[in-house]
Design a protein around this motif. Structure first.
Motif, PDB file in Angstrom:
ATOM      1  N   ALA A 207     -13.682  21.743  -7.072  1.00 43.10           N
ATOM      2  CA  ALA A 207     -14.113  22.887  -7.086  1.00 43.10           C
ATOM      3  C   ALA A 207     -14.766  23.424  -5.587  1.00 43.10           C
ATOM      4  O   ALA A 207     -15.362  22.693  -4.965  1.00 43.10           O
ATOM      5  CB  ALA A 207     -15.444  22.818  -8.181  1.00 43.10           C
ATOM      6  N   ARG A 208     -14.668  24.695  -5.510  1.00 41.26           N
ATOM      7  CA  ARG A 208     -14.962  25.522  -4.137  1.00 41.26           C
ATOM      8  C   ARG A 208     -14.480  24.898  -2.998  1.00 41.26           C
ATOM      9  O   ARG A 208     -15.212  24.557  -1.913  1.00 41.26           O
ATOM     10  CB  ARG A 208     -16.468  25.415  -4.136  1.00 41.26           C
ATOM     11  CG  ARG A 208     -17.077  26.390  -5.244  1.00 41.26           C
ATOM     12  CD  ARG A 208     -18.719  26.597  -5.046  1.00 41.26           C
ATOM     13  NE  ARG A 208     -19.201  25.431  -5.479  1.00 41.26           N
ATOM     14  CZ  ARG A 208     -19.411  25.125  -7.061  1.00 41.26           C
ATOM     15  NH1 ARG A 208     -18.697  25.936  -8.028  1.00 41.26           N
ATOM     16  NH2 ARG A 208     -19.972  23.983  -7.473  1.00 41.26           N
ATOM     17  N   ALA A 209     -13.251  24.247  -3.167  1.00 37.95           N
ATOM     18  CA  ALA A 209     -12.435  23.497  -2.025  1.00 37.95           C
ATOM     19  C   ALA A 209     -12.454  24.749  -0.867  1.00 37.95           C
ATOM     20  O   ALA A 209     -12.030  25.574  -1.162  1.00 37.95           O
ATOM     21  CB  ALA A 209     -11.405  22.979  -2.217  1.00 37.95           C
ATOM     22  N   ARG A 210     -12.827  24.075   0.325  1.00 40.91           N
ATOM     23  CA  ARG A 210     -12.201  25.151   1.313  1.00 40.91           C
ATOM     24  C   ARG A 210     -10.764  25.272   1.828  1.00 40.91           C
ATOM     25  O   ARG A 210     -10.214  24.180   2.232  1.00 40.91           O
ATOM     26  CB  ARG A 210     -13.340  24.598   2.858  1.00 40.91           C
ATOM     27  CG  ARG A 210     -13.187  25.765   3.863  1.00 40.91           C
ATOM     28  CD  ARG A 210     -14.274  25.635   5.026  1.00 40.91           C
ATOM     29  NE  ARG A 210     -14.012  24.353   5.752  1.00 40.91           N
ATOM     30  CZ  ARG A 210     -13.271  24.345   6.909  1.00 40.91           C
ATOM     31  NH1 ARG A 210     -12.621  25.199   7.403  1.00 40.91           N
ATOM     32  NH2 ARG A 210     -13.280  23.254   7.552  1.00 40.91           N
ATOM     33  N   CYS A 211     -10.405  26.208   1.848  1.00 35.91           N
ATOM     34  CA  CYS A 211      -8.949  26.677   2.037  1.00 35.91           C
ATOM     35  C   CYS A 211      -8.822  27.629   3.215  1.00 35.91           C
ATOM     36  O   CYS A 211      -9.355  28.843   3.249  1.00 35.91           O
ATOM     37  CB  CYS A 211      -8.232  27.013   0.884  1.00 35.91           C
ATOM     38  SG  CYS A 211      -6.354  27.488   1.034  1.00 35.91           S
ATOM     39  N   VAL A 212      -7.959  27.470   4.131  1.00 34.27           N
ATOM     40  CA  VAL A 212      -7.474  28.233   5.251  1.00 34.27           C
ATOM     41  C   VAL A 212      -6.094  28.916   4.955  1.00 34.27           C
ATOM     42  O   VAL A 212      -5.294  28.374   5.275  1.00 34.27           O
ATOM     43  CB  VAL A 212      -7.385  27.446   6.479  1.00 34.27           C
ATOM     44  CG1 VAL A 212      -7.076  28.257   7.753  1.00 34.27           C
ATOM     45  CG2 VAL A 212      -8.567  26.714   7.004  1.00 34.27           C
ATOM     46  N   ARG A 213      -6.324  29.898   4.282  1.00 40.99           N
ATOM     47  CA  ARG A 213      -5.154  30.677   3.700  1.00 40.99           C
ATOM     48  C   ARG A 213      -3.960  30.888   4.760  1.00 40.99           C
ATOM     49  O   ARG A 213      -2.856  30.866   4.501  1.00 40.99           O
ATOM     50  CB  ARG A 213      -5.706  31.749   3.144  1.00 40.99           C
ATOM     51  CG  ARG A 213      -6.180  31.936   1.768  1.00 40.99           C
ATOM     52  CD  ARG A 213      -5.488  31.593   0.625  1.00 40.99           C
ATOM     53  NE  ARG A 213      -4.439  32.531   0.296  1.00 40.99           N
ATOM     54  CZ  ARG A 213      -3.090  32.051  -0.232  1.00 40.99           C
ATOM     55  NH1 ARG A 213      -2.599  30.923  -0.290  1.00 40.99           N
ATOM     56  NH2 ARG A 213      -2.117  33.245  -0.325  1.00 40.99           N
ATOM     57  N   GLU A 214      -4.790  31.195   6.053  1.00 35.31           N
ATOM     58  CA  GLU A 214      -3.609  31.635   7.090  1.00 35.31           C
ATOM     59  C   GLU A 214      -2.791  30.429   7.385  1.00 35.31           C
ATOM     60  O   GLU A 214      -1.591  30.564   8.057  1.00 35.31           O
ATOM     61  CB  GLU A 214      -4.336  32.219   8.496  1.00 35.31           C
ATOM     62  CG  GLU A 214      -5.062  33.191   8.063  1.00 35.31           C
ATOM     63  CD  GLU A 214      -6.535  32.992   7.222  1.00 35.31           C
ATOM     64  OE1 GLU A 214      -6.935  32.024   7.434  1.00 35.31           O
ATOM     65  OE2 GLU A 214      -7.046  34.149   7.119  1.00 35.31           O
ATOM     66  N   ALA A 215      -3.205  29.125   7.164  1.00 34.88           N
ATOM     67  CA  ALA A 215      -2.217  28.020   7.609  1.00 34.88           C
ATOM     68  C   ALA A 215      -1.441  27.585   6.258  1.00 34.88           C
ATOM     69  O   ALA A 215      -0.464  26.677   6.656  1.00 34.88           O
ATOM     70  CB  ALA A 215      -3.235  26.951   7.763  1.00 34.88           C
ATOM     71  N   MET A 216      -1.725  28.210   5.253  1.00 40.08           N
ATOM     72  CA  MET A 216      -0.690  27.797   4.189  1.00 40.08           C
ATOM     73  C   MET A 216       0.698  28.488   4.274  1.00 40.08           C
ATOM     74  O   MET A 216       0.825  29.744   4.649  1.00 40.08           O
ATOM     75  CB  MET A 216      -1.276  28.402   2.942  1.00 40.08           C
ATOM     76  CG  MET A 216      -0.909  27.530   1.541  1.00 40.08           C
ATOM     77  SD  MET A 216      -1.469  26.159   1.272  1.00 40.08           S
ATOM     78  CE  MET A 216      -3.034  26.424   0.915  1.00 40.08           C
ATOM     79  N   ASP A 217       1.752  28.017   3.872  1.00 38.96           N
ATOM     80  CA  ASP A 217       3.076  28.333   3.875  1.00 38.96           C
ATOM     81  C   ASP A 217       3.127  29.651   2.990  1.00 38.96           C
ATOM     82  O   ASP A 217       2.603  29.823   2.030  1.00 38.96           O
ATOM     83  CB  ASP A 217       4.159  27.315   3.489  1.00 38.96           C
ATOM     84  CG  ASP A 217       4.155  26.125   4.564  1.00 38.96           C
ATOM     85  OD1 ASP A 217       3.758  26.507   5.730  1.00 38.96           O
ATOM     86  OD2 ASP A 217       4.694  25.134   4.233  1.00 38.96           O
ATOM     87  N   ARG A 218       4.013  30.499   3.351  1.00 42.71           N
ATOM     88  CA  ARG A 218       3.973  31.681   2.522  1.00 42.71           C
ATOM     89  C   ARG A 218       4.537  31.714   1.087  1.00 42.71           C
ATOM     90  O   ARG A 218       4.287  32.447   0.210  1.00 42.71           O
ATOM     91  CB  ARG A 218       4.873  32.904   3.187  1.00 42.71           C
ATOM     92  CG  ARG A 218       4.316  33.258   4.483  1.00 42.71           C
ATOM     93  CD  ARG A 218       5.357  34.560   5.104  1.00 42.71           C
ATOM     94  NE  ARG A 218       5.225  35.511   4.334  1.00 42.71           N
ATOM     95  CZ  ARG A 218       4.580  36.467   4.340  1.00 42.71           C
ATOM     96  NH1 ARG A 218       3.371  36.112   5.180  1.00 42.71           N
ATOM     97  NH2 ARG A 218       4.751  37.736   3.609  1.00 42.71           N
ATOM     98  N   ASP A 219       5.420  30.611   0.937  1.00 45.29           N
ATOM     99  CA  ASP A 219       5.893  30.370  -0.232  1.00 45.29           C
ATOM    100  C   ASP A 219       5.048  29.470  -1.354  1.00 45.29           C
ATOM    101  O   ASP A 219       5.252  29.239  -2.299  1.00 45.29           O
ATOM    102  CB  ASP A 219       7.127  29.781  -0.288  1.00 45.29           C
ATOM    103  CG  ASP A 219       7.362  28.351   0.356  1.00 45.29           C
ATOM    104  OD1 ASP A 219       6.348  27.993   0.977  1.00 45.29           O
ATOM    105  OD2 ASP A 219       8.125  27.675   0.216  1.00 45.29           O
ATOM    106  N   VAL A 220       3.802  29.167  -0.982  1.00 41.48           N
ATOM    107  CA  VAL A 220       3.019  28.445  -1.748  1.00 41.48           C
ATOM    108  C   VAL A 220       2.094  29.267  -2.595  1.00 41.48           C
ATOM    109  O   VAL A 220       1.411  30.204  -1.929  1.00 41.48           O
ATOM    110  CB  VAL A 220       2.282  27.339  -0.634  1.00 41.48           C
ATOM    111  CG1 VAL A 220       1.222  26.817  -1.648  1.00 41.48           C
ATOM    112  CG2 VAL A 220       2.739  26.203  -0.053  1.00 41.48           C
ATOM    113  N   LEU A 221       2.018  29.094  -3.733  1.00 42.19           N
ATOM    114  CA  LEU A 221       0.979  29.685  -4.806  1.00 42.19           C
ATOM    115  C   LEU A 221      -0.188  28.979  -4.945  1.00 42.19           C
ATOM    116  O   LEU A 221      -0.203  27.595  -4.812  1.00 42.19           O
ATOM    117  CB  LEU A 221       1.840  29.757  -6.106  1.00 42.19           C
ATOM    118  CG  LEU A 221       3.302  30.255  -6.158  1.00 42.19           C
ATOM    119  CD1 LEU A 221       3.856  30.489  -7.616  1.00 42.19           C
ATOM    120  CD2 LEU A 221       3.192  31.735  -5.631  1.00 42.19           C
TER     121      LEU A 221
END
Length: 399
Positions: A207-221
């Motif tokens: 819960a409330r994990a920190r996620c750097v969205r910019e580093a995520m591949d575009r096809d990942v949901l």
């Protein structure tokens, strides 16, 4: 936010301790009744067959009711935990692409159930009319406060819609739901510009994990609003995807499920969440990302706690009658013997004992476990139960 018991900004004295004691005694059963009525009355929160009730709902109701009793008793403690839980409910509705209608309906049902209980208790205990009136006003003001907190969470997500596009939220929800391979998913994927993969790998996060969205591949949901955040990786978890996850989830506290056909994505997520729970309970080592493919035996052995208890009663019943010290010695010797496939010398090396000592112990143990040790099938079950219990001993918090 106001802590007043009645309107007009006036703050009367706290309710008498006797009334608070009466209310406190009602909390456990009241929380259960509220949950059941919400699930019955609001379709969006109805319990689905074969799926456990989300823990967040129960925790939020219990925290909210306890905070209300504390509030009318004149308590001045902070309510940060309760406030965050209510905001999280609002965030969840926003991330799932819903309006707040269902959540507001749930709040209305909750306050109706709570008021019926308060009124019934007031009649039974013959509480003064003034106390009953103050309780009614406090309760309805309180539910407005909780609903406002959920609106805050909802608007927080809606104001940052770029964090996860609505069509991607819908896709992830459709993949995890029944009929993932349907034409509806293909149509939604085409609209979103997302290539439907043949296989997927699910990842579970705390819960409330920190996620750097910019580093995520575009096809990942991604779904960060769920009480159990998760994401979907099209295809397998190879070196490039592993590196991407390390950048996007820098805390490295997540579990990677098995790569499965698209229609089995929910299974992959279930296994990943179970692995994460085993890490948090201490049953699996916490060495960064947890890969389910490396812990298949542990996941299988600990997949059903109540069933394991039933097996243990049948297979290890003789241990229950033994003193604690002897039980520990018997268990260790049995485990070493089974691991060594009946080789006394190898078992002795594992236990750091003389082989003759191991043979002596096993002659005694055989009187209690003769059937299991003589029959290959029974010996397999005994070995499995003992292995599971060794894992459970690492994490006493596991349920």
């Amino acid at each position: 936010m106001t802590r007043a018991l009645v309107g007009g900004g006036r703050r009367p004295g706290a309710l008498p301790p006797q009334v608070i004691a009466i209310l406190s005694a009602e909390l456990p059963s009241l929380a259960e009744e509220i949950l059941e009525e919400v699930q019955r009355s609001v379709p969006e929160y109805a319990r689905q067959e074969g799926r456990p009730e989300p823990a967040a709902y129960r925790i939020t109701v219990e925290q909210a009711m306890a905070a209300f009793v504390d509030q009318v008793s004149g308590g001045v403690d902070g309510y940060e935990r309760r406030d965050e839980l209510c905001r999280e409910l609002g965030r969840g509705e926003a991330y799932q692409g819903r309006t707040l209608d269902a959540l507001q309906a749930a709040y209305r049902v909750g306050v109706q159930v709570a008021w019926r209980r308060v009124a019934a208790v007031a009649r039974t205990r013959r509480l003064p009319a003034e106390v009953t009136t103050r309780l009614a006003e406090a309760l309805f003001a309180y539910i407005d406060e909780l609903a406002s907190l959920s609106v805050e969470g909802y608007l927080e997500v809606r104001s940052s819609a770029d964090e996860l596009p609505g069509d991607h939220r819908r896709l992830l929800r459709m993949v995890l739901g029944p009929g993932a391979a349907s034409g509806a998913l293909a149509e939604a994927a085409e609209v979103a510009g997302w290539a439907v993969p043949r296989t997927v790998t699910m990842v579970a996060m705390p819960a409330r994990a920190r996620c750097v969205r910019e580093a995520m591949d575009r096809d990942v949901l991604v779904n960060l609003a769920d009480t159990e955040p998760h994401l979907l990786i099209p295809g397998g978890h190879g070196a490039e995807r592993a590196a991407m996850l390390s950048r996007a989830l820098p805390e490295r506290r997540y579990a990677v499920g098995l790569t499965v056909p698209l229609g089995e994505a929910a299974d992959s997520l279930r296994w990943a969440r179970r692995a994460l729970a085993l890490v948090e309970a201490g049953c699996l080592e916490d060495g960064g990302p947890t890969l389910c493919e490396r812990h298949l035996l542990e996941l299988w052995l600990l997949s059903d706690g109540p069933l394991l208890e039933q097996l243990a009663r049948r297979e290890l019943g003789a241990l229950a009658e033994m003193p604690r010290t002897r039980r520990k010695r018997v268990t260790e010797t049995l485990c070493a013997w089974l691991d060594a496939q009946g080789n006394a010398v190898e078992a002795a090396q594992r236990l750091r004992l003389h082989p003759q000592t191991v043979r002596y112990r096993m002659r005694q143990i055989s009187t209690e476990f003769d059937r299991q040790l003589a029959d290959p099938a029974a010996r397999f079950v005994l070995d499995a139960v003992l292995r599971a219990y060794r894992l459970r001993e690492r994490g006493p918090a596991l349920k």
